[in-house]
Design a protein around this motif. Structure first.
Motif, PDB file in Angstrom:
ATOM      1  N   HIS A  91     -60.813 159.606  44.034  1.00 43.84           N
ATOM      2  CA  HIS A  91     -60.371 158.233  44.263  1.00 43.84           C
ATOM      3  C   HIS A  91     -61.418 157.207  43.834  1.00 43.84           C
ATOM      4  O   HIS A  91     -61.088 156.046  43.615  1.00 43.84           O
ATOM      5  CB  HIS A  91     -60.011 158.033  45.743  1.00 43.84           C
ATOM      6  N   GLY A  92     -62.672 157.644  43.660  1.00 48.47           N
ATOM      7  CA  GLY A  92     -63.696 156.723  43.173  1.00 48.47           C
ATOM      8  C   GLY A  92     -63.738 156.602  41.663  1.00 48.47           C
ATOM      9  O   GLY A  92     -64.546 155.842  41.129  1.00 48.47           O
ATOM     10  N   TYR A  93     -62.851 157.353  40.975  1.00 44.33           N
ATOM     11  CA  TYR A  93     -62.838 157.342  39.512  1.00 44.33           C
ATOM     12  C   TYR A  93     -61.473 156.923  38.967  1.00 44.33           C
ATOM     13  O   TYR A  93     -61.068 157.350  37.884  1.00 44.33           O
ATOM     14  CB  TYR A  93     -63.209 158.734  38.970  1.00 44.33           C
ATOM     15  N   MET A  94     -60.748 156.137  39.742  1.00 50.97           N
ATOM     16  CA  MET A  94     -59.402 155.729  39.342  1.00 50.97           C
ATOM     17  C   MET A  94     -59.410 154.927  38.047  1.00 50.97           C
ATOM     18  O   MET A  94     -58.475 154.992  37.249  1.00 50.97           O
ATOM     19  CB  MET A  94     -58.758 154.912  40.457  1.00 50.97           C
ATOM     20  N   HIS A  95     -60.446 154.164  37.809  1.00 54.73           N
ATOM     21  CA  HIS A  95     -60.492 153.327  36.607  1.00 54.73           C
ATOM     22  C   HIS A  95     -61.062 154.075  35.410  1.00 54.73           C
ATOM     23  O   HIS A  95     -60.604 153.892  34.281  1.00 54.73           O
ATOM     24  CB  HIS A  95     -61.338 152.070  36.880  1.00 54.73           C
ATOM     25  N   SER A  96     -62.035 154.937  35.635  1.00 50.48           N
ATOM     26  CA  SER A  96     -62.653 155.639  34.511  1.00 50.48           C
ATOM     27  C   SER A  96     -61.862 156.869  34.089  1.00 50.48           C
ATOM     28  O   SER A  96     -61.842 157.214  32.899  1.00 50.48           O
ATOM     29  CB  SER A  96     -64.089 156.045  34.873  1.00 50.48           C
ATOM     30  N   ASN A  97     -61.214 157.564  35.039  1.00 48.60           N
ATOM     31  CA  ASN A  97     -60.437 158.765  34.696  1.00 48.60           C
ATOM     32  C   ASN A  97     -59.343 158.958  35.741  1.00 48.60           C
ATOM     33  O   ASN A  97     -59.528 159.657  36.739  1.00 48.60           O
ATOM     34  CB  ASN A  97     -61.344 159.994  34.649  1.00 48.60           C
ATOM     35  N   VAL A  98     -58.209 158.318  35.508  1.00 50.68           N
ATOM     36  CA  VAL A  98     -57.115 158.354  36.482  1.00 50.68           C
ATOM     37  C   VAL A  98     -56.510 159.747  36.619  1.00 50.68           C
ATOM     38  O   VAL A  98     -55.902 160.081  37.634  1.00 50.68           O
ATOM     39  CB  VAL A  98     -56.031 157.333  36.092  1.00 50.68           C
ATOM     40  N   TRP A  99     -56.711 160.610  35.603  1.00 50.03           N
ATOM     41  CA  TRP A  99     -56.123 161.949  35.626  1.00 50.03           C
ATOM     42  C   TRP A  99     -56.695 162.810  36.740  1.00 50.03           C
ATOM     43  O   TRP A  99     -56.060 163.758  37.194  1.00 50.03           O
ATOM     44  CB  TRP A  99     -56.337 162.632  34.271  1.00 50.03           C
ATOM     45  N   LEU A 100     -57.887 162.491  37.199  1.00 49.14           N
ATOM     46  CA  LEU A 100     -58.470 163.257  38.295  1.00 49.14           C
ATOM     47  C   LEU A 100     -57.633 163.155  39.565  1.00 49.14           C
ATOM     48  O   LEU A 100     -57.623 164.073  40.389  1.00 49.14           O
ATOM     49  CB  LEU A 100     -59.897 162.763  38.576  1.00 49.14           C
ATOM     50  N   SER A 101     -56.929 162.049  39.727  1.00 46.50           N
ATOM     51  CA  SER A 101     -56.060 161.869  40.893  1.00 46.50           C
ATOM     52  C   SER A 101     -54.646 162.378  40.643  1.00 46.50           C
ATOM     53  O   SER A 101     -53.953 162.788  41.579  1.00 46.50           O
ATOM     54  CB  SER A 101     -55.999 160.391  41.290  1.00 46.50           C
ATOM     55  N   ILE A 102     -54.213 162.351  39.408  1.00 46.37           N
ATOM     56  CA  ILE A 102     -52.824 162.707  39.096  1.00 46.37           C
ATOM     57  C   ILE A 102     -52.586 164.206  39.235  1.00 46.37           C
ATOM     58  O   ILE A 102     -51.597 164.636  39.852  1.00 46.37           O
ATOM     59  CB  ILE A 102     -52.450 162.232  37.682  1.00 46.37           C
ATOM     60  N   TRP A 103     -53.485 165.036  38.697  1.00 46.29           N
ATOM     61  CA  TRP A 103     -53.216 166.476  38.657  1.00 46.29           C
ATOM     62  C   TRP A 103     -53.099 167.107  40.041  1.00 46.29           C
ATOM     63  O   TRP A 103     -52.133 167.820  40.309  1.00 46.29           O
ATOM     64  CB  TRP A 103     -54.283 167.200  37.829  1.00 46.29           C
ATOM     65  N   PRO A 104     -54.023 166.897  40.975  1.00 50.33           N
ATOM     66  CA  PRO A 104     -53.823 167.489  42.309  1.00 50.33           C
ATOM     67  C   PRO A 104     -52.615 166.917  43.035  1.00 50.33           C
ATOM     68  O   PRO A 104     -51.949 167.622  43.785  1.00 50.33           O
ATOM     69  CB  PRO A 104     -55.132 167.168  43.042  1.00 50.33           C
ATOM     70  N   GLY A 105     -52.312 165.625  42.794  1.00 52.03           N
ATOM     71  CA  GLY A 105     -51.122 165.039  43.402  1.00 52.03           C
ATOM     72  C   GLY A 105     -49.849 165.689  42.895  1.00 52.03           C
ATOM     73  O   GLY A 105     -48.920 165.961  43.673  1.00 52.03           O
ATOM     74  N   VAL A 106     -49.792 165.966  41.592  1.00 45.76           N
ATOM     75  CA  VAL A 106     -48.624 166.649  41.016  1.00 45.76           C
ATOM     76  C   VAL A 106     -48.509 168.065  41.564  1.00 45.76           C
ATOM     77  O   VAL A 106     -47.403 168.541  41.859  1.00 45.76           O
ATOM     78  CB  VAL A 106     -48.732 166.660  39.474  1.00 45.76           C
ATOM     79  N   ALA A 107     -49.631 168.768  41.714  1.00 46.60           N
ATOM     80  CA  ALA A 107     -49.605 170.130  42.260  1.00 46.60           C
ATOM     81  C   ALA A 107     -49.062 170.135  43.683  1.00 46.60           C
ATOM     82  O   ALA A 107     -48.239 170.988  44.046  1.00 46.60           O
ATOM     83  CB  ALA A 107     -51.010 170.729  42.219  1.00 46.60           C
ATOM     84  N   ILE A 108     -49.497 169.190  44.504  1.00 43.12           N
ATOM     85  CA  ILE A 108     -48.990 169.099  45.879  1.00 43.12           C
ATOM     86  C   ILE A 108     -47.508 168.796  45.879  1.00 43.12           C
ATOM     87  O   ILE A 108     -46.723 169.407  46.628  1.00 43.12           O
ATOM     88  CB  ILE A 108     -49.778 168.022  46.653  1.00 43.12           C
ATOM     89  N   MET A 109     -47.084 167.856  45.038  1.00 45.45           N
ATOM     90  CA  MET A 109     -45.677 167.451  44.998  1.00 45.45           C
ATOM     91  C   MET A 109     -44.776 168.607  44.590  1.00 45.45           C
ATOM     92  O   MET A 109     -43.739 168.856  45.228  1.00 45.45           O
ATOM     93  CB  MET A 109     -45.492 166.281  44.033  1.00 45.45           C
ATOM     94  N   ILE A 110     -45.156 169.344  43.549  1.00 49.15           N
ATOM     95  CA  ILE A 110     -44.323 170.448  43.059  1.00 49.15           C
ATOM     96  C   ILE A 110     -44.230 171.558  44.101  1.00 49.15           C
ATOM     97  O   ILE A 110     -43.146 172.119  44.340  1.00 49.15           O
ATOM     98  CB  ILE A 110     -44.888 170.986  41.737  1.00 49.15           C
ATOM     99  N   THR A 111     -45.339 171.886  44.745  1.00 51.94           N
ATOM    100  CA  THR A 111     -45.336 172.958  45.752  1.00 51.94           C
ATOM    101  C   THR A 111     -44.462 172.587  46.942  1.00 51.94           C
ATOM    102  O   THR A 111     -43.644 173.405  47.408  1.00 51.94           O
ATOM    103  CB  THR A 111     -46.768 173.239  46.225  1.00 51.94           C
TER     104      THR A 111
END
Length: 333
Positions: A292-312
């Motif tokens: 969450h501290g890298y939302m501006h520099s690399n937003v993908w760090l937040s997207i991938w684990p969120g997608v994994a949680i959502m799909i499971t």
């Protein structure tokens, strides 16, 4: 023509097939297979469980599995060769590298790297080990505890029912997340970890399972076969284990399947808040906390684990919905 001949026929026609009763686990499995929602849920759950089983074995299996492909460049780049907790050497660390489809990405790290230079795809895959096993274990703990309390309370009634259900309602009145955090911090002595989260979440779910199975037991205990077992001198313990619980378990199983997804979300939230899995253990919630501290520099760090949680969670919810339809006697083909 004689009456017997007209009814039996000449014998050339095939005999009518016996009709099997439309009950039991085979009928339930058939309904689940015919339900599109349940099938997609099974596919997702099977995929996630396969990944979880793979990560539970020794990491050397990955080298054995892909060893025959070592001549291929992409096989060498597969992140399965690296342990998710291993910090790269200073010369090989590529911090916050974007995913492969990005202009600055590379196939060496299909989903990029984290701020410490570790491959993110590897950590997402190994994160399933923590999230799924903890979700199933915590739900199972709540299921066993709640079933025992609810079955005893519903079967005996009277002061036993009153005492157990008042205790259950006291725990039920406390917000689950607060109860889990307080329990985890208190038992761990200020050093929370995932094993304490399992026990805390399981205990928080005991009241819900107890209330569900108690409502079923209150009706099952009045059935004729229960009265017959009592008249035959069968012990109460055997009646509860062999007759009461099995015939009251259908709604509990449906709720448990749905609750696994909720448990995964709660455990991810605990890790996000710092009360679950601790670094460097790969966990989807902990990864969200780090990213969450890298939302501006690399937003993908937040997207991938969120997608994994959502799909499971979606997989368990879809399967639970199909299981509910299959076990509902009011829904006929």
């Amino acid at each position: 023509m004689a009456v017997g001949e007209s009814q039996i026929g000449s014998g050339s026609e095939p005999a009518e097939k016996e009709v099997e009763p439309d009950t039991g686990w085979r009928n339930t499995a058939r309904k689940i297979k015919q339900d599109t929602t349940a099938r997609w849920g099974m596919y997702v759950i099977g995929f996630v469980l396969a990944i979880t089983a793979y990560t539970l074995v020794d990491g050397n299996l990955s080298r054995l599995t892909f060893g025959t492909m070592s001549d291929f460049t992409f096989a060498e780049a597969l992140p399965f060769f690296e342990h998710p907790e291993r910090l790269p050497a200073p010369g090989e660390a590529e911090t916050n590298q974007p995913p492969a489809f990005h202009a600055d990405g590379s196939l060496s790290h299909p989903l990029g790297t984290d701020p410490n230079g570790r491959d993110y795809f590897t950590r997402i895959v190994y994160g399933a080990q923590v999230s799924v096993t903890v979700g199933i274990a915590a739900t199972f703990l709540g299921l066993v505890g709640g079933t025992a309390v609810g079955a005893v309370a519903g079967y005996y009634g009277g002061w036993v029912d009153d005492a157990l259900m008042r205790a259950v309602e006291t725990v039920y009145a406390i917000p689950p997340l607060i109860l889990i955090i307080v329990f985890t911090v208190f038992v761990s002595g200020g050093s929370p970890d995932v094993q304490f989260a399992i026990v805390g979440v399981g205990l928080a779910f005991v009241p819900v399972f107890a209330r569900i199975i108690r409502s079923e037991v209150l009706s099952v205990r009045e059935m004729d076969y229960i009265e017959a077992a009592r008249a035959a001198g069968v012990k109460d313990r055997n009646i509860i284990l062999r007759h009461v619980i099995p015939n009251s378990f259908a709604p509990v199983m449906v709720y448990a399947t749905l609750q696994i997804g909720v448990t995964i979300l709660i455990v991810a939230g605990l890790s996000f808040l710092g009360f679950g899995a601790q670094p460097p253990t790969p966990d989807w919630g902990e990864m969200l906390n780090t990213s969450h501290g890298y939302m501006h520099s690399n937003v993908w760090l937040s997207i991938w684990p969120g997608v994994a949680i959502m799909i499971t969670i979606m997989g368990f919810n879809l399967f639970g919905d199909g299981l509910q339809d299959a076990l509902d006697p009011r829904l006929e083909d």
